[in-house]
Design a protein around this motif. Sequence first.
Motif, PDB file in Angstrom:
ATOM      1  N   ASN A 160      42.403 -26.896  32.142  1.00 14.54           N
ATOM      2  CA  ASN A 160      41.425 -27.202  33.192  1.00 14.54           C
ATOM      3  C   ASN A 160      40.094 -26.501  32.989  1.00 14.54           C
ATOM      4  N   GLU A 161      40.142 -25.313  32.315  1.00 13.92           N
ATOM      5  CA  GLU A 161      38.860 -24.597  32.162  1.00 13.92           C
ATOM      6  C   GLU A 161      37.858 -25.400  31.343  1.00 13.92           C
ATOM      7  N   ARG A 162      38.371 -26.259  30.439  1.00 14.85           N
ATOM      8  CA  ARG A 162      37.414 -27.076  29.659  1.00 14.85           C
ATOM      9  C   ARG A 162      36.645 -28.014  30.603  1.00 14.85           C
ATOM     10  N   SER A 172      40.304 -37.064  27.622  1.00 18.04           N
ATOM     11  CA  SER A 172      39.070 -37.717  28.087  1.00 18.04           C
ATOM     12  C   SER A 172      39.275 -38.408  29.445  1.00 18.04           C
ATOM     13  N   TYR A 173      40.502 -38.779  29.759  1.00 16.60           N
ATOM     14  CA  TYR A 173      40.781 -39.385  31.061  1.00 16.60           C
ATOM     15  C   TYR A 173      40.443 -38.392  32.188  1.00 16.60           C
ATOM     16  N   LYS A 174      40.943 -37.156  32.035  1.00 16.73           N
ATOM     17  CA  LYS A 174      40.708 -36.157  33.083  1.00 16.73           C
ATOM     18  C   LYS A 174      39.227 -35.756  33.149  1.00 16.73           C
ATOM     19  N   LEU A 205      34.130 -35.812  36.078  1.00 16.47           N
ATOM     20  CA  LEU A 205      32.681 -36.030  36.069  1.00 16.47           C
ATOM     21  C   LEU A 205      32.284 -37.068  37.112  1.00 16.47           C
ATOM     22  N   GLU A 206      33.091 -38.101  37.225  1.00 21.03           N
ATOM     23  CA  GLU A 206      32.789 -39.137  38.224  1.00 21.03           C
ATOM     24  C   GLU A 206      32.806 -38.539  39.630  1.00 21.03           C
TER      25      GLU A 206
END
Length: 423
Positions: free
Chosen positions: A349-351, A382-384, A389-390
């Motif tokens: 999650n940190e990424r 990339s899904y997460k 971001l959305e």
Amino acid sequence: MADYREMWRSLGIDLESHDNLLDILGKLYGDIYLSQNKRPEGMEYLDFVVSEVHGYRIKELLDAQKVGSKVFGTFCVFVPEELIWAADGICVGLCAGAEIGKGDAEKVLPRSICPLIKSFMGFKLAHLCPYTELCDLIIGETTCDGKKKAFEIFSEFKSTYVMETPQMKREKDYDLWRNEVYKLKEKVEEVTGKEITPERLKSAIKLINDRRRALKRLNKLRREIPVPISGRDALLINQISFYDDPKRFTEKVNLLCDELEKRIERKEGVVSDKTVRVLLAGSPMALPNWKLPGVIESSGAVIVDEESCIGERNIRAMVDESGETMEELIDALVDRYMQIDCACFTPNNERIEHIIQLAKDFKVDGVIHYTLQFCDPYLVESYKVEKALEKEGIPVLRIETDYSMEDVEQLKTRIEAFVEVLR
Ligand code: BJ8
């Protein structure tokens, strides 16, 4: 460039194919780099380093070997290079960013494997990389499955040592990694014949931290509007940091930063302040992988930061320099390297938090999430990333590609449309 053919021949390089490679790279560099406007003068040094990538630097490394130094090649920012420099060794991050020796690589690897892995195998099997050839030892890692298994094959052709990298960040994973760092220390001491003392390790930590500090300084300047340097040039600087002499490189990057600071005072950008700003996130872009940055920056946008191992991920965390004993210094290395937010970790999650923070700090209009084909860790993640971001209202475009030039037009169409929306 001086005549290095004898030197390359002595390393077993396939001279004919190598000539072709240098021709192609020269043309690509001209199209993507030398065609840019308003490049900082400080880029001259980087142009020189690239023009001598298989020449001057190779000669320097061979000269160092003649007086007893050992050269270690790596493919991942997880390898604690400070241990190598502390034993008077030299660490070079090896290129894996071009479609080279693909036919040879596909004889030993599946076709559907990430291009980065195919590239490092191809460079070796086609005898096209003088760095790989001159290395005394290659240090691999078990980050992703593809690399882990590919090193088993690679070791048939070149002396290779593999570090086990953890997949999670629990107490026992720190213990595993600490153990691996101690084992690497022993291996480096065995290969170099030099003892790594606390004093030597402390000064190697400072050497590499200084390089990180210079790159951090450069990256911070890219937050400015208008941005004083192109994303292509910044990526190139990060790519070169992996194989240039660290002390010389740090001095040159700091000089470049002095120049950029003056540009900022004059409000002089490399592009106008209206240019769409993007963050490029995802799989690493090893030298000479310039395709996507070239397409993005010729589509009306400027890249203001790279969330990647050839960028932020490699320079974010510093090693604590205050330790005095071997135990303290190794613990400092362990802590620093365990902060890497590679998609090979779960959870990671940190990424995602870092990407959102970078998007805000660099005032970007959107994020382009880039993944190499068949790179499962970054593709799945990339899904997460997109969802997060959305949620923040930051537009994102997901791109999956390889090193071939076949999809350039298609990429250009998609990126131009994205830039238009951002505008
Ligand atoms: S710390 S990103 S440098 S492993 S080889 S993961 S592209 S499928 S390179 Fe990496 Fe270290 Fe992580 Fe960074 Fe994907 Fe290909 Fe695997 Fe790759």
